[in-house]
Design an enzyme around this catalytic site. Sequence first.
Site, PDB file in Angstrom:
ATOM      1  CG  HIS A 236      -1.936   1.068   1.234  1.00  0.00           C
ATOM      2  ND1 HIS A 236      -1.648   2.404   1.473  1.00  0.00           N
ATOM      3  CD2 HIS A 236      -3.276   1.025   1.007  1.00  0.00           C
ATOM      4  CE1 HIS A 236      -2.758   3.111   1.399  1.00  0.00           C
ATOM      5  NE2 HIS A 236      -3.759   2.303   1.119  1.00  0.00           N
ATOM      6  CB  CYS A 274      -4.195   3.486  -2.215  1.00  0.00           C
ATOM      7  SG  CYS A 274      -5.266   4.566  -1.236  1.00  0.00           S
ATOM      8  CG  HIS A 301      -7.310   0.631  -0.948  1.00  0.00           C
ATOM      9  ND1 HIS A 301      -6.497   0.878   0.148  1.00  0.00           N
ATOM     10  CD2 HIS A 301      -7.653  -0.671  -0.875  1.00  0.00           C
ATOM     11  CE1 HIS A 301      -6.366  -0.228   0.850  1.00  0.00           C
ATOM     12  NE2 HIS A 301      -7.055  -1.177   0.247  1.00  0.00           N
ATOM     13  CG  ASP A 354      -9.458   3.599   0.922  1.00  0.00           C
ATOM     14  OD1 ASP A 354      -9.818   3.144   2.015  1.00  0.00           O
ATOM     15  OD2 ASP A 354      -8.312   4.031   0.711  1.00  0.00           O
ATOM     16  CG  HIS A 355     -10.651   6.536   3.665  1.00  0.00           C
ATOM     17  ND1 HIS A 355      -9.580   7.392   3.765  1.00  0.00           N
ATOM     18  CD2 HIS A 355     -10.246   5.370   4.227  1.00  0.00           C
ATOM     19  CE1 HIS A 355      -8.569   6.780   4.358  1.00  0.00           C
ATOM     20  NE2 HIS A 355      -8.951   5.548   4.644  1.00  0.00           N
ATOM     21  CE1 TYR A 371     -11.705   1.693   5.273  1.00  0.00           C
ATOM     22  CE2 TYR A 371     -10.694   2.883   7.084  1.00  0.00           C
ATOM     23  CZ  TYR A 371     -10.590   2.225   5.877  1.00  0.00           C
ATOM     24  OH  TYR A 371      -9.373   2.109   5.270  1.00  0.00           O
TER      25      TYR A 371
END
Length: 399
Positions: A236, A274, A301, A354-355, A371
């Site tokens: 990541h 990501c 992500h 993601d998020h 999240y």
Amino acid sequence: MEQSWRWFGPDDPITLPQIRQAGATGIVTALHHIPYGVVWSVEEIEKRKALIAADPSLGLRWNVVESLPLHEDIKLGQGPLDQHFDAYRQSMRNLAACGIRTICYNFMPILDWTRTDLAYPIAGGGRALRFDAVKFCAFDCFMLQRPNAEADHAPELIAQARTWHDAASESEKSALLVNINAGLPGAYERYDIPGFRQILDRYKGVGQEELRAHFARFLREIIPLAEELGMRFAVHPDDPPRSLFGLPRIVSNGEDLAFITGAVPSQANGVTFCSGSLGAGPMNDVPALARRFAPLIHFAHLRNVAKDADGSFMEAEHLGGDTNMVALMQALLAEQHRRKNEGREDWRIPFRPDHGHELLEDVGRKTHPGYPLIGRLRGLAELRGVMQAVSQLEHRPLH
């Protein structure tokens, strides 16, 4: 692409049926209750798998481990390294024995993702994650009082940071410390100011060259076994992709990814792409990086950020930030199409939204920072729409 969702296990307030309602079938999870460096047993892995598959009507499966964390000694290149590597490899064997073969991990020193605000207000009453360069500078220079910290911040930023620090209440300063500590759920260390100074002292003498050497050793220790087990390792990127507290960051841009994937060339040595972490770096053309490293993207992500000139950034709507998400999706689907034409069984790229913003009933709900349920459900729906449109226009398989 395989629509997935990060789930933090049985203590996650978001349930597996809710995840299925959001449209995901892949579960991205980890055994966060096991301390770093301790072997994940087959029994514990199977217990989590059974929990995910308990209701067959949901059609859920554990498809990606996020994360199989590294002991800090590995990043430092010191301590009982042979013991740490042996434990890590045993966890790999146990995961493979249970049929789980995609591993997301990171090599960020001390902290994982870092934000200064976990509930920044947005229009309409929602809340978002934010990295405020002024607050971070205030923490680094005036709360932590790191030696020579001023050399890492622009003079105008230091002036603004001093003003913020002098006006901030003790509760505001305490909240900033908590927010910077938040990192990834499952990170066991939480630091007060003396603790921060102490762990930073351990990294004295560890610069970019040294950290890269430690990373390369880790790859040499684990990638041969990953090949043997048919596993895919996916590093990541740094979040944010810049030095923090004077610590080196070595997974921040195309040069870094080229070094990592070239250190031990292998299909098993790949990337978690990501878009948010890479997108926070002004130097990064995110769709171009996806095209460049496409064959080694094992997991994605997908999120967006909106950047400010001073280095601050905020989590944006999934389709509303600085990254062209349509162009990125085109790159990922083109790679997936290539893999399918090769006849690969693992041609589908797992991704997760993601998020996400805290929206509606999620505002103030005690979910893990970044999240929430509704914000990620919205993000997944938007990404699904882009994926469908690109697939239809380019006649590429969606799933």
